[in-house]
Design an enzyme around this catalytic site. Structure first.
Site, mmCIF file in Angstrom:
data_model
loop_
_atom_site.group_PDB
_atom_site.id
_atom_site.type_symbol
_atom_site.label_atom_id
_atom_site.label_comp_id
_atom_site.label_asym_id
_atom_site.label_seq_id
_atom_site.Cartn_x
_atom_site.Cartn_y
_atom_site.Cartn_z
ATOM 1 N N CYS A 251 -18.666 36.832 52.212
ATOM 2 C CA CYS A 251 -18.992 36.889 50.980
ATOM 3 C C CYS A 251 -18.689 38.312 50.124
ATOM 4 O O CYS A 251 -17.765 39.046 50.890
ATOM 5 C CB CYS A 251 -20.556 36.645 50.560
ATOM 6 S SG CYS A 251 -21.550 37.776 51.172
ATOM 7 N N ARG B 176 -25.205 35.867 50.800
ATOM 8 C CA ARG B 176 -24.706 34.470 51.029
ATOM 9 C C ARG B 176 -24.112 34.416 52.478
ATOM 10 O O ARG B 176 -24.652 33.529 53.103
ATOM 11 C CB ARG B 176 -23.774 34.065 50.103
ATOM 12 C CG ARG B 176 -24.040 33.835 48.493
ATOM 13 C CD ARG B 176 -22.853 33.986 47.654
ATOM 14 N NE ARG B 176 -22.468 34.942 47.375
ATOM 15 C CZ ARG B 176 -21.281 35.269 46.795
ATOM 16 N NH1 ARG B 176 -20.632 34.135 45.761
ATOM 17 N NH2 ARG B 176 -20.808 36.560 46.495
ATOM 18 N N ASP C 229 -23.394 33.424 43.713
ATOM 19 C CA ASP C 229 -24.067 34.797 43.969
ATOM 20 C C ASP C 229 -25.395 35.063 43.396
ATOM 21 O O ASP C 229 -25.300 34.989 42.039
ATOM 22 C CB ASP C 229 -23.110 36.119 43.621
ATOM 23 C CG ASP C 229 -23.759 37.197 43.996
ATOM 24 O OD1 ASP C 229 -24.881 37.270 44.761
ATOM 25 O OD2 ASP C 229 -23.053 38.197 44.224
#
Length: 151
Positions: free
Chosen positions: A8, A14, A117
Site C-alpha cells: 500500500c 491496508r 485508503d
C-alpha cells in the site's frame, strides 16, 4: 515456499492488515507473507484505528507492526505482489519491469476492485476496508491453493 508481498502507500494500515488476513487464510501452507509501502518510512507503528479494529477482530499482532519502505531489491524476493490500488501497481512496475506478470490487485478476484485508503476517514470506512480485505484474502487463498502454488 511461496513468498507474497502486500503493498500500500505508507504500510501502516491496508497492507499490514491485508498481510495478516492473507497469512491467516493460508495458515498451514508453505507461504511467507510480508508487507511494504510505496511511500513508507521505516519503523512507523500501524495506524491507531486499524490497530483497535484488528485487535477487536482477534489480531493483536498488528500492534507490533512496523512500516517498511518498498525498495527495488525487495521485488526479486517475492513470487506474488498484491497491491491495494492501481497507483501501487504502477509504482511497483516503475521500480522493476520484471514484476509485471506477478503484480496484481488485492481485489483482483472481486472484479479488480481497489481497496480504498481509510486513513483520516470515518470508522465505517475503516470497517468496510477491513471487511473487503478479509474477503479478498480468502479469495486469494482459494486461488493460490487451486492453482497449486502452495503445498
Amino acid at each position: 515456499m511461496l513468498n507474497i508481498l502486500v503493498v500500500c502507500t505508507a504500510n501502516i494500515c491496508r497492507s499490514p492488515a491485508g498481510q495478516i488476513f492473507l497469512r491467516d487464510s493460508l495458515q498451514g501452507q508453505r507461504v511467507s507473507v510480508d508487507s511494504a509501502g510505496t511511500l513508507a518510512l521505516d519503523g512507523n507503528a500501524a495506524d491507531k484505528t486499524i490497530q483497535e479494529l484488528m485487535v477487536e477482530r482477534g489480531h493483536p499482532e498488528i500492534v507490533g507492526h512496523r512500516s517498511r519502505a518498498l525498495l527495488p531489491h525487495h521485488l526479486t524476493t517475492y513470487q506474488l505482489i498484491l497491491c491495494m490500488d492501481r497507483s501501487h501497481l504502477e509504482k511497483v512496475h516503475q521500480m522493476s519491469l520484471s514484476t509485471v506478470g506477478k503484480t496484481m490487485l488485492f481485489g483482483r478476484w472481486a472484479e479488480g476492485k481497489e481497496v480504498e485508503d481509510p486513513v483520516g476517514r470515518s470508522l465505517e470506512t475503516y470497517s468496510n476496508c477491513l471487511e473487503n480485505m478479509y474477503t479478498y484474502s480468502r479469495q486469494w487463498a482459494r486461488k493460490i491453493t487451486d492453482m497449486g502454488l502452495v503445498e
